[in-house]
Design a protein around this motif. Structure first.
Motif, short mmCIF file in Angstrom:
data_model
loop_
_atom_site.label_atom_id
_atom_site.label_comp_id
_atom_site.label_asym_id
_atom_site.label_seq_id
_atom_site.Cartn_x
_atom_site.Cartn_y
_atom_site.Cartn_z
N LEU A 162 0.82 -1.20 0.00
CA LEU A 162 0.00 0.00 0.00
C LEU A 162 0.86 1.26 0.00
CD1 LEU A 162 -2.63 -1.19 2.62
CD2 LEU A 162 -2.96 -1.04 0.14
N GLU A 163 0.28 2.34 -0.47
CA GLU A 163 0.98 3.62 -0.46
C GLU A 163 1.32 4.02 0.98
OE1 GLU A 163 1.97 5.14 -3.04
OE2 GLU A 163 0.71 4.44 -4.71
N GLU A 164 2.40 4.77 1.14
CA GLU A 164 2.85 5.17 2.48
C GLU A 164 1.80 6.00 3.21
OE1 GLU A 164 6.65 7.01 2.47
OE2 GLU A 164 7.68 5.27 1.62
N ASP A 165 1.01 6.77 2.48
CA ASP A 165 0.00 7.63 3.12
C ASP A 165 -1.38 6.96 3.13
OD1 ASP A 165 -0.50 7.73 0.41
OD2 ASP A 165 -0.73 9.91 0.32
N PHE A 166 -1.41 5.63 3.07
CA PHE A 166 -2.68 4.90 3.07
C PHE A 166 -3.53 5.28 4.27
CE2 PHE A 166 -5.25 1.13 4.14
CZ PHE A 166 -5.95 0.97 2.95
N ASP A 167 -4.81 5.57 4.03
CA ASP A 167 -5.75 5.95 5.09
C ASP A 167 -6.44 4.69 5.62
OD1 ASP A 167 -7.99 6.82 6.58
OD2 ASP A 167 -8.12 8.67 5.42
N ASP A 168 -6.19 4.35 6.90
CA ASP A 168 -6.75 3.13 7.47
C ASP A 168 -8.25 3.22 7.72
OD1 ASP A 168 -4.53 1.28 7.70
OD2 ASP A 168 -3.69 2.68 9.16
N GLY A 169 -8.84 4.38 7.50
CA GLY A 169 -10.28 4.50 7.63
C GLY A 169 -11.00 4.57 6.30
N LEU A 170 -10.32 5.09 5.27
CA LEU A 170 -10.99 5.34 4.00
C LEU A 170 -10.20 4.83 2.79
CD1 LEU A 170 -12.11 9.03 4.71
CD2 LEU A 170 -13.56 7.00 4.77
N GLY A 171 -9.15 4.04 3.02
CA GLY A 171 -8.32 3.55 1.92
C GLY A 171 -9.08 2.63 0.98
N THR A 172 -8.72 2.64 -0.30
CA THR A 172 -9.37 1.82 -1.32
C THR A 172 -8.31 1.11 -2.16
OG1 THR A 172 -9.35 3.45 -3.12
CG2 THR A 172 -11.12 3.64 -1.48
N PRO A 173 -8.71 0.19 -3.04
CA PRO A 173 -7.74 -0.47 -3.92
C PRO A 173 -6.94 0.50 -4.78
CG PRO A 173 -9.76 -1.75 -3.88
CD PRO A 173 -10.04 -0.46 -3.13
N ASP A 174 -7.45 1.71 -4.99
CA ASP A 174 -6.70 2.71 -5.75
C ASP A 174 -5.42 3.12 -5.03
OD1 ASP A 174 -8.58 2.73 -7.77
OD2 ASP A 174 -9.71 4.41 -6.90
N ASP A 175 -5.32 2.79 -3.73
CA ASP A 175 -4.15 3.15 -2.93
C ASP A 175 -3.10 2.04 -2.90
OD1 ASP A 175 -5.29 5.67 -2.11
OD2 ASP A 175 -6.59 4.52 -0.77
N ILE A 176 -3.27 1.05 -3.74
CA ILE A 176 -2.28 -0.03 -3.82
C ILE A 176 -1.08 0.43 -4.63
CG2 ILE A 176 -1.82 -2.36 -4.70
CD1 ILE A 176 -4.75 -3.03 -4.18
N ALA A 177 0.10 0.34 -4.03
CA ALA A 177 1.32 0.74 -4.72
C ALA A 177 1.85 -0.39 -5.61
CB ALA A 177 2.39 1.15 -3.71
N GLU A 178 1.72 -1.63 -5.14
CA GLU A 178 2.21 -2.78 -5.89
C GLU A 178 1.25 -3.95 -5.69
OE1 GLU A 178 6.41 -5.21 -6.60
OE2 GLU A 178 6.15 -3.94 -4.83
N ASN A 179 0.75 -4.48 -6.79
CA ASN A 179 -0.18 -5.60 -6.77
C ASN A 179 0.58 -6.82 -7.29
OD1 ASN A 179 -2.30 -7.40 -6.97
ND2 ASN A 179 -3.68 -5.98 -8.00
N LYS A 181 0.32 -10.04 -7.38
CA LYS A 181 -0.32 -11.13 -8.14
C LYS A 181 -1.44 -10.62 -9.03
CE LYS A 181 0.90 -15.23 -5.53
NZ LYS A 181 0.47 -16.59 -5.12
N ASN A 182 -1.44 -9.32 -9.30
CA ASN A 182 -2.47 -8.73 -10.16
C ASN A 182 -3.87 -9.12 -9.71
OD1 ASN A 182 -0.59 -7.47 -12.05
ND2 ASN A 182 -0.13 -9.56 -12.73
N LEU A 183 -4.09 -9.04 -8.40
CA LEU A 183 -5.40 -9.37 -7.85
C LEU A 183 -6.47 -8.47 -8.45
CD1 LEU A 183 -4.42 -9.68 -4.07
CD2 LEU A 183 -4.49 -11.51 -5.79
N GLU A 184 -7.64 -9.04 -8.69
CA GLU A 184 -8.77 -8.27 -9.19
C GLU A 184 -9.80 -8.14 -8.07
OE1 GLU A 184 -10.29 -9.78 -12.82
OE2 GLU A 184 -8.32 -9.82 -13.82
N PHE A 185 -10.26 -6.91 -7.82
CA PHE A 185 -11.08 -6.64 -6.65
C PHE A 185 -12.53 -6.34 -7.01
CE2 PHE A 185 -6.73 -5.55 -5.48
CZ PHE A 185 -6.60 -6.22 -4.27
N SER A 186 -13.42 -6.76 -6.12
CA SER A 186 -14.83 -6.39 -6.19
C SER A 186 -15.28 -6.10 -4.78
CB SER A 186 -15.67 -7.52 -6.80
OG SER A 186 -15.54 -8.72 -6.03
N LEU A 187 -16.37 -5.36 -4.65
CA LEU A 187 -16.92 -5.00 -3.34
C LEU A 187 -18.21 -5.77 -3.10
CD1 LEU A 187 -16.42 -1.12 -3.29
CD2 LEU A 187 -14.95 -2.88 -2.29
N ILE A 188 -18.37 -6.29 -1.87
CA ILE A 188 -19.57 -7.02 -1.50
C ILE A 188 -20.05 -6.55 -0.13
CG2 ILE A 188 -18.91 -9.09 -2.81
CD1 ILE A 188 -18.12 -10.36 -0.08
N ASP A 189 -21.30 -6.81 0.16
CA ASP A 189 -21.81 -6.64 1.52
C ASP A 189 -21.03 -7.61 2.40
OD1 ASP A 189 -23.20 -6.87 3.93
OD2 ASP A 189 -25.17 -6.67 2.99
#
Length: 224
Positions: A162-179, A181-189
């Motif tokens: 994750l990025e160094e300034d990752f927000d532990d309350g509001l962080g999202t996959p857009d804040d990934i610095a290095e993926n 295994k090229n993980l693909e993300f989805s959001l669920i309940d």
């Protein structure tokens, strides 16, 4: 059924309506309980813990009468406190609370800590995170705080950075610095995690949800 579990802990906070910054209206004051009973809302197996506390010798010795109400869903539970339907709740991390306050424009604050609630990585298809294929399908909780917790857990498992300034309350996959295994993300309940394990490769699931859904763990790593 195969499960991968790598746990991350988060402190659960007890929230009291009397500490709400926006609870000064006459309507809300009238909604608060004045019967000498502490009304607490909790969720699923956590409610069983509070029922035990309510009936404990320690509560009786302290002269506390506690009534526990089960409310499913974090937003609904916090709304019940903000509206004065209950006096307090106990289910969430501080990051979840911050996110709720920002989205709902309330000012609930923690007054005490209870216990550590872990989150684990679960899979029906793989025995370890090392077995995950390139492009694995990963689901994250669709509420900001638990999205961020899930990402932190994936980072601790060595799957992302994750990025160094990752927000532990509001962080999202857009804040990934290095993926890695090229993980693909989805959001669920997040309450549906155990039910959709067979459709995905990996899901971070909180302890209470996993317990209620019958998911079991094979590996644990507790983090601060």
């Amino acid at each position: 059924m195969k499960k991968i579990s790598l746990y991350i802990g988060a402190t659960i906070f007890l929230l009291l309506l009397g500490a709400c910054g926006n609870s000064g209206s006459a309507e809300q004051e009238g909604a608060q309980q004045n019967d000498g009973v502490v009304h607490i809302s909790s969720v699923d197996s956590d409610a069983e813990v509070w029922d035990y506390i309510a009936n404990s010798d320690a509560a009786q010795e302290a002269g506390l009468e506690i009534e526990v109400t089960e409310i499913t869903g974090g937003t609904q539970s916090n709304n019940a406190v903000a509206d004065g339907d209950v006096d307090a709740n106990a289910f969430q991390s501080i990051e979840y609370l911050k996110s709720y306050n920002e989205e709902s424009e309330t000012n609930l604050i923690p007054i005490a800590t209870t216990y550590m609630e872990p989150m684990g990585l679960y899979s029906d298809k793989y025995d370890s995170v090392e077995d995950l294929p390139n492009g694995a399908q990963v689901a994250l909780a669709d509420n900001p705080a638990n999205t961020a917790r899930g990402l932190r857990l994936l980072e601790s498992a060595g799957l992302i950075t994750l990025e160094e300034d990752f927000d532990d309350g509001l962080g999202t996959p857009d804040d990934i610095a290095e993926n890695l295994k090229n993980l693909e993300f989805s959001l669920i309940d997040d309450l549906t995690g155990p039910r959709v394990l067979s459709d995905l490769d990996l899901i971070p699931i909180s302890n209470t949800v996993a317990l209620e859904g019958g998911a079991k763990c094979i590996r644990r790593c507790y983090l601060s």
